[in-house]
Design a protein around this motif. Structure first.
Motif, PDB file in Angstrom:
ATOM      1  N   GLY A  83      -7.597 -47.249  64.849  1.00 21.28           N
ATOM      2  CA  GLY A  83      -6.914 -46.077  65.389  1.00 21.28           C
ATOM      3  C   GLY A  83      -5.409 -46.077  65.166  1.00 21.28           C
ATOM      4  O   GLY A  83      -4.850 -45.086  64.678  1.00 21.28           O
ATOM      5  N   PRO A  84      -4.710 -47.186  65.497  1.00 19.40           N
ATOM      6  CA  PRO A  84      -3.259 -47.188  65.289  1.00 19.40           C
ATOM      7  C   PRO A  84      -2.856 -46.966  63.833  1.00 19.40           C
ATOM      8  O   PRO A  84      -1.752 -46.504  63.553  1.00 19.40           O
ATOM      9  N   VAL A  86      -4.980 -45.165  61.527  1.00 20.88           N
ATOM     10  CA  VAL A  86      -5.553 -43.929  60.994  1.00 20.88           C
ATOM     11  C   VAL A  86      -5.058 -42.672  61.724  1.00 20.88           C
ATOM     12  O   VAL A  86      -4.670 -41.684  61.090  1.00 20.88           O
ATOM     13  N   ILE A  87      -5.049 -42.730  63.064  1.00 14.66           N
ATOM     14  CA  ILE A  87      -4.822 -41.488  63.821  1.00 14.66           C
ATOM     15  C   ILE A  87      -3.403 -40.917  63.613  1.00 14.66           C
ATOM     16  O   ILE A  87      -3.267 -39.712  63.434  1.00 14.66           O
ATOM     17  N   PRO A  88      -2.352 -41.754  63.583  1.00 14.36           N
ATOM     18  CA  PRO A  88      -1.043 -41.160  63.266  1.00 14.36           C
ATOM     19  C   PRO A  88      -1.022 -40.493  61.881  1.00 14.36           C
ATOM     20  O   PRO A  88      -0.331 -39.491  61.690  1.00 14.36           O
ATOM     21  N   VAL A  90      -3.638 -39.020  60.485  1.00 11.96           N
ATOM     22  CA  VAL A  90      -4.366 -37.756  60.686  1.00 11.96           C
ATOM     23  C   VAL A  90      -3.447 -36.754  61.391  1.00 11.96           C
ATOM     24  O   VAL A  90      -3.479 -35.555  61.102  1.00 11.96           O
ATOM     25  N   GLY A  91      -2.603 -37.279  62.295  1.00 15.59           N
ATOM     26  CA  GLY A  91      -1.576 -36.439  62.909  1.00 15.59           C
ATOM     27  C   GLY A  91      -1.959 -35.880  64.266  1.00 15.59           C
ATOM     28  O   GLY A  91      -1.104 -35.329  64.959  1.00 15.59           O
ATOM     29  N   SER A  92      -3.226 -36.008  64.665  1.00 17.69           N
ATOM     30  CA  SER A  92      -3.643 -35.426  65.939  1.00 17.69           C
ATOM     31  C   SER A  92      -4.901 -36.128  66.424  1.00 17.69           C
ATOM     32  O   SER A  92      -5.845 -36.353  65.660  1.00 17.69           O
ATOM     33  N   ARG A  93      -4.888 -36.461  67.720  1.00 18.55           N
ATOM     34  CA  ARG A  93      -6.075 -37.070  68.314  1.00 18.55           C
ATOM     35  C   ARG A  93      -7.261 -36.122  68.235  1.00 18.55           C
ATOM     36  O   ARG A  93      -8.389 -36.538  67.996  1.00 18.55           O
ATOM     37  N   ARG A  94      -7.011 -34.844  68.491  1.00 19.13           N
ATOM     38  CA  ARG A  94      -8.114 -33.866  68.500  1.00 19.13           C
ATOM     39  C   ARG A  94      -8.732 -33.697  67.117  1.00 19.13           C
ATOM     40  O   ARG A  94      -9.952 -33.569  66.986  1.00 19.13           O
ATOM     41  N   HIS A 256      -7.258 -35.857  73.973  1.00 19.96           N
ATOM     42  CA  HIS A 256      -5.850 -35.488  73.783  1.00 19.96           C
ATOM     43  C   HIS A 256      -4.912 -36.406  74.577  1.00 19.96           C
ATOM     44  O   HIS A 256      -3.760 -36.581  74.212  1.00 19.96           O
ATOM     45  N   HIS A 257      -5.434 -36.976  75.652  1.00 22.15           N
ATOM     46  CA  HIS A 257      -4.587 -37.808  76.515  1.00 22.15           C
ATOM     47  C   HIS A 257      -4.848 -39.301  76.358  1.00 22.15           C
ATOM     48  O   HIS A 257      -4.263 -40.112  77.063  1.00 22.15           O
ATOM     49  N   ASP A 259      -5.031 -43.181  75.188  1.00 25.61           N
ATOM     50  CA  ASP A 259      -4.131 -44.141  74.553  1.00 25.61           C
ATOM     51  C   ASP A 259      -4.849 -44.832  73.398  1.00 25.61           C
ATOM     52  O   ASP A 259      -6.006 -45.236  73.537  1.00 25.61           O
ATOM     53  N   ILE A 260      -4.117 -44.975  72.287  1.00 22.56           N
ATOM     54  CA  ILE A 260      -4.732 -45.561  71.091  1.00 22.56           C
ATOM     55  C   ILE A 260      -4.317 -47.024  70.988  1.00 22.56           C
ATOM     56  O   ILE A 260      -3.280 -47.355  70.423  1.00 22.56           O
ATOM     57  N   TRP A 261      -5.075 -47.868  71.555  1.00 27.25           N
ATOM     58  CA  TRP A 261      -4.823 -49.302  71.486  1.00 27.25           C
ATOM     59  C   TRP A 261      -6.013 -50.005  72.092  1.00 27.25           C
ATOM     60  O   TRP A 261      -6.958 -49.358  72.546  1.00 27.25           O
TER      61      TRP A 261
ATOM     62  N   LEU B  58       1.340 -43.574  70.197  1.00 28.98           N
ATOM     63  CA  LEU B  58      -0.010 -44.128  70.358  1.00 28.98           C
ATOM     64  C   LEU B  58      -0.407 -44.166  71.830  1.00 28.98           C
ATOM     65  O   LEU B  58      -1.564 -43.971  72.176  1.00 28.98           O
ATOM     66  N   GLU B  78       2.499 -34.922  68.183  1.00 36.48           N
ATOM     67  CA  GLU B  78       1.796 -36.044  68.833  1.00 36.48           C
ATOM     68  C   GLU B  78       2.376 -37.382  68.419  1.00 36.48           C
ATOM     69  O   GLU B  78       2.416 -38.326  69.194  1.00 36.48           O
TER      70      GLU B  78
END
Lengths: 273, 222
Positions: A83-84, A86-88, A90-94, A256-257, A259-261, B58, B78
């Motif tokens: 996640g730390p 890939v997700i940044p 992608v730019g959005s958790r959703r 959306h809320h 935490d990615i860790w 994050l 984000e």
């Protein structure tokens, strides 16, 4: 991520399912001819409502359980480890979550189709191939199969009900895994929910259509059991769509809320717990 | 919204983070000017990594606000734009080579070419033609790969959690030289380290954290 052993274990489970169902069908001394569709019917019809046959339950439960096991870590595991990275990007958790849901949808259909094909191969070891349902299945000796039912209609029932149920329930599973930050808790809870649905549905025709997971039990539908009122294909698909819709919007709000860790890997926080 | 001060890359205002009953960050405020290297020191569990996670988007803060290049993290965007992040051990795919791993990550946004990725790997002293899967890499090589991943898309902000961890003396010198070059190119860097020597050698300012508080600043003389 899909690995070779995922395909292998899925093939083994469904192959065994088809083969054992074919052997089971072969044990019935009936004057009518049998074919592989008898075994396919036994494999995917799910448990009936009027008995507590463990074998019937296992034929339905084990393939579901395997799917929940295989996909159980797909969201929470990625959230913790990749996640730390890939997700940044992608730019959005959703957006990331939508990707997960789309993948899950494809996997549910793919798993069902792959499972049915492998079951057919397994069943073909013990029963002959045919293009139509067997006289044995149509005889009504064991199951009530409508006269209008043919192979394609039966497969359509199986694919639509099983894949939509797998998708709905596993979407709930991965949402719970992200909510609780524990994939195993979600896996065990969902498995328990499925077993509970099976158990509560026994001898309970009024309740059965309201129980999550019953939608993939064909023998608990009105068309196959007239003792079950108002449990149609449309009802089951609608039921699964409602689950998907509710879980989808709840999960979109929650993700959306999130935490990615990896909270369980943080030594310092663990010491405090 | 506060008017963006163009010389500040990061503004952290009264950020707190609670996890369960524990306060991991307690009203932390901080400003990092553009093109400078700021270092954070402190004992284990002081909240250094958590602060980087909050700045990187994050982790959501329980209170307070983070602004990166004028955009509020979690509200306007984000994640801070054009930011390279190295936090915890990056979860690379163990069966793929370094180049393949970075290519897969780069394919998400398609902003850099294969040649760019290869050049970044050379920059951290890794060979892009090395076909070995990263599961065979030493911890130091994985750390270099993590830095390469953070640098890959030419960021203007770098958030690095103990970037020289597990590196040998030459590796540390290489990374120090690299970070100094990046600063000269205008990149803003916020990093954590346990080594006061490293921070004195690298940083324009050193921050001391303890128990979730930002205790003090120091500005080492060049």
């Amino acid at each position: 991520m899909l690995r070779q052993w995922h395909f292998l274990i899925t093939a083994i489970v469904f192959g065994m399912l088809g083969w054992s169902s074919a052997l089971y069908v072969s044990t019935f001394p009936a004057p009518f001819k049998k074919n592989i569709w008898d075994a396919i019917f036994v494999s995917f019809a799910g448990p009936g409502m009027w008995g507590t046959s463990i074998l019937e339950m296992l034929r339905w439960f084990v393939p579901h359980l395997l799917f929940f096991y295989l996909i159980g870590d797909m969201a929470e595991g990625e959230l913790q480890y990749r996640g730390p990275l890939v997700i940044p990007l992608v730019g959005s958790r959703r957006l990331w979550w939508l990707g997960k849901i789309t993948t899950l949808f494809i996997l549910a259909i793919g798993y069902t189709v792959f499972g049915i094909v492998t079951t057919i191969i397994g069943a073909a070891i013990a029963l002959p191939w045919a293009m139509d349902l067997s006289p044995f299945l149509r005889s009504g000796a064991l199951w009530t199969v409508p006269d209008t039912m043919n192979v394609m209609a039966l497969l359509a029932w199986f694919v639509s009900l099983i894949s939509s149920t797998l998708f709905a329930i596993s979407l709930l599973q991965i949402t719970l895994s992200v909510w609780w930050r524990r994939a195993f808790y979600a896996f065990t809870s969902i498995s328990a929910l499925m077993l509970l649905s099976w158990l509560l549905g026994i001898d309970n025709p009024i309740l059965v259509r309201w129980l999550p997971g019953s939608q993939s039990m064909l023998l608990r539908h009105t068309i196959f059991d007239s003792g079950v009122p108002n449990h149609s294909l449309a009802w089951s698909l609608g039921y699964n769509i409602v689950i998907v819709t509710v879980v989808f919007w709840t999960s979109i709000w929650h993700v959306h809320h999130v935490d990615i860790w990896n909270p369980t890997a943080d030594i310092h926080l663990k010491e405090e717990r | 919204m506060k008017e963006f001060e163009t010389n500040l890359a990061i503004i952290v205002e009264n950020v707190s983070k609670r996890i369960g009953k524990r306060i991991v960050l307690d009203k932390v405020s901080l400003q990092v000017p553009v093109g400078q290297i700021y270092g954070i020191r402190g004992p284990n569990g002081a909240g250094k990594s958590m602060l980087l996670k909050v700045i990187s988007g994050l982790v959501r803060p329980s209170e307070g606000e983070v602004i990166a290049f004028g955009e509020r993290i979690g509200q306007d965007v984000e994640f801070p734009k054009q930011t390279g992040i190295l936090i915890e051990r990056p979860g690379f795919l163990p069966h793929y080579s370094a180049l393949k791993n970075l290519e897969l990550l780069a394919s998400i946004r398609n902003r850099v070419t294969r040649d760019d990725i290869a050049a970044t790997l050379y920059r951290v002293e890794l060979n892009p033609e090395d076909a070995r899967p990263v599961k065979t890499y030493s911890t130091g090589m994985l750390q270099r790969l993590g830095i390469a991943q953070a640098l890959m898309e030419k960021p203007r902000l770098l958030l690095l959690d103990e970037p020289t961890n597990s590196l040998d003396r030459k590796g540390i010198t290489d990374i120090h030289d690299l970070l100094k070059n990046l600063r000269a190119e205008g990149v803003t860097i916020l990093l954590t380290s346990h080594s006061s020597e490293e921070l004195k050698n690298l940083c324009d300012a050193i921050l001391w954290m303890e128990r979730g508080h930002l205790e003090s600043y120091a500005f080492p003389q060049p």
